[in-house]
Write an enzyme that holds these catalytic residues in place. Structure first.
Site, PDB file in Angstrom:
ATOM      1  N   LEU A  94       0.824  -1.207   0.000  1.00 39.88           N
ATOM      2  CA  LEU A  94       0.000   0.000   0.000  1.00 39.88           C
ATOM      3  C   LEU A  94       0.861   1.261   0.000  1.00 39.88           C
ATOM      4  CD1 LEU A  94      -2.814  -1.193   2.440  1.00 39.88           C
ATOM      5  CD2 LEU A  94      -2.876  -1.084  -0.061  1.00 39.88           C
ATOM      6  N   HIS A 139       8.553  -4.171   7.202  1.00 42.36           N
ATOM      7  CA  HIS A 139       8.165  -2.762   7.389  1.00 42.36           C
ATOM      8  C   HIS A 139       8.649  -2.237   8.736  1.00 42.36           C
ATOM      9  CE1 HIS A 139       5.726  -1.463   4.005  1.00 42.36           C
ATOM     10  NE2 HIS A 139       4.948  -2.527   4.059  1.00 42.36           N
TER      11      HIS A 139
HETATM   12  O1  GNR Z   1      -2.165  -5.695   0.285  1.00 45.15           O
HETATM   13  C1  GNR Z   1      -1.066  -6.257   0.281  1.00 45.15           C
HETATM   14  N1  GNR Z   1      -0.897  -7.382  -0.490  1.00 45.15           N
HETATM   15  C2  GNR Z   1       0.215  -8.199  -0.419  1.00 45.15           C
HETATM   16  C3  GNR Z   1       0.382  -9.152  -1.402  1.00 45.15           C
HETATM   17  C4  GNR Z   1       1.452 -10.025  -1.361  1.00 45.15           C
HETATM   18  C5  GNR Z   1       2.374  -9.923  -0.337  1.00 45.15           C
HETATM   19  C6  GNR Z   1       2.225  -8.963   0.650  1.00 45.15           C
HETATM   20  C7  GNR Z   1       1.149  -8.106   0.620  1.00 45.15           C
HETATM   21  S1  GNR Z   1       0.957  -6.934   1.874  1.00 45.15           S
HETATM   22  C8  GNR Z   1       0.066  -5.688   1.039  1.00 45.15           C
HETATM   23  C9  GNR Z   1      -0.368  -4.600   1.994  1.00 45.15           C
HETATM   24  C10 GNR Z   1       0.840  -3.890   2.569  1.00 45.15           C
HETATM   25  O2  GNR Z   1       1.447  -3.031   2.002  1.00 45.15           O
HETATM   26  N2  GNR Z   1       1.250  -4.286   3.738  1.00 45.15           N
HETATM   27  O3  GNR Z   1       2.328  -3.707   4.294  1.00 45.15           O
HETATM   28 NI    NI Z   2       3.565  -3.149   2.577  1.00 49.13          NI
END
Ligand code: GNR
Ligand code: NI
Length: 173
Positions: A94, A139
């Site tokens: 995101l 993160h």
């Molecule tokens: O929405 C998200 N989809 C996703 C798809 C594959 C591996 C990890 C993710 S996490 C992501 C949302 C996000 O940014 N989380 O930090």
């Molecule tokens: Ni992410």
């Protein structure tokens, strides 16, 4: 209340998040807001740092069905074990809107964390959940999935995001 999601490049996204000392009502409220923000996006995971809060907090929901949601709340998550076996998923983030890449990670992991009641728990994960947990724990340590790509691919994505952010700014100002 929905929160605003930070977009790369943003120096906040590169900071190391601090462990939480105690679970109180303000943390429960914050994690509900993180969940609301994640569902609205929509996404399957969100770390507090993505809404500008430098604490080791993660929400995840990989359930498909909107009517039967299965939110998971992780406080101070720590990966205890990663499998030798790996798997590849197409990841999105995101904080990297519109950008996707295949990332190879350990296929299984064991996680230690504190739940919303302040209790220590452990969870063994595989499949998409294992990938998502590793993406979120990254993160908390200032790591984004683009850090695993070649410099060329990473620079291309960052360039696109700089342009994207300028366009958003132009609409707002
Ligand atoms: O929405 C998200 N989809 C996703 C798809 C594959 C591996 C990890 C993710 S996490 C992501 C949302 C996000 O940014 N989380 O930090
Ligand atoms: Ni992410």
């Amino acid at each position: 209340m929905k929160r605003n999601i930070l977009i790369e490049p943003d120096p906040i996204l590169r900071k190391i998040c601090k462990p939480l000392e105690k679970v109180d009502d303000s943390i429960k409220k914050l994690m509900q807001e993180m969940l609301e923000t994640m569902y609205a996006a929509p996404g399957i995971g969100l770390a507090a740092v993505q809404v500008g809060i430098l604490k080791r907090l993660v929400v995840i929901d990989i359930s498909k069905d909107k009517e039967n949601r299965e939110p998971l709340f992780f406080i101070n998550p720590e990966i205890l074990h990663k499998s030798k076996k790996t798997s590849v998923y197409e990841e999105g983030c995101l904080s990297l809107p519109g950008q996707f890449a295949e990332i190879e990670r350990p296929a299984e992991c064991t996680l230690k964390y504190v739940d919303l009641n302040g209790k220590q728990k452990e969870l063994k994960a595989e499949g998409l959940l294992a990938t998502c947990i590793q993406h979120e724990v990254d993160h908390l340590n200032g790591i984004l999935f683009i850090d695993y790509l070649s410099k060329l691919k990473k620079d291309m994505i960052i360039k696109k995001l700089v342009k994207h952010k300028k366009e958003i700014e132009r609409v707002i100002v």
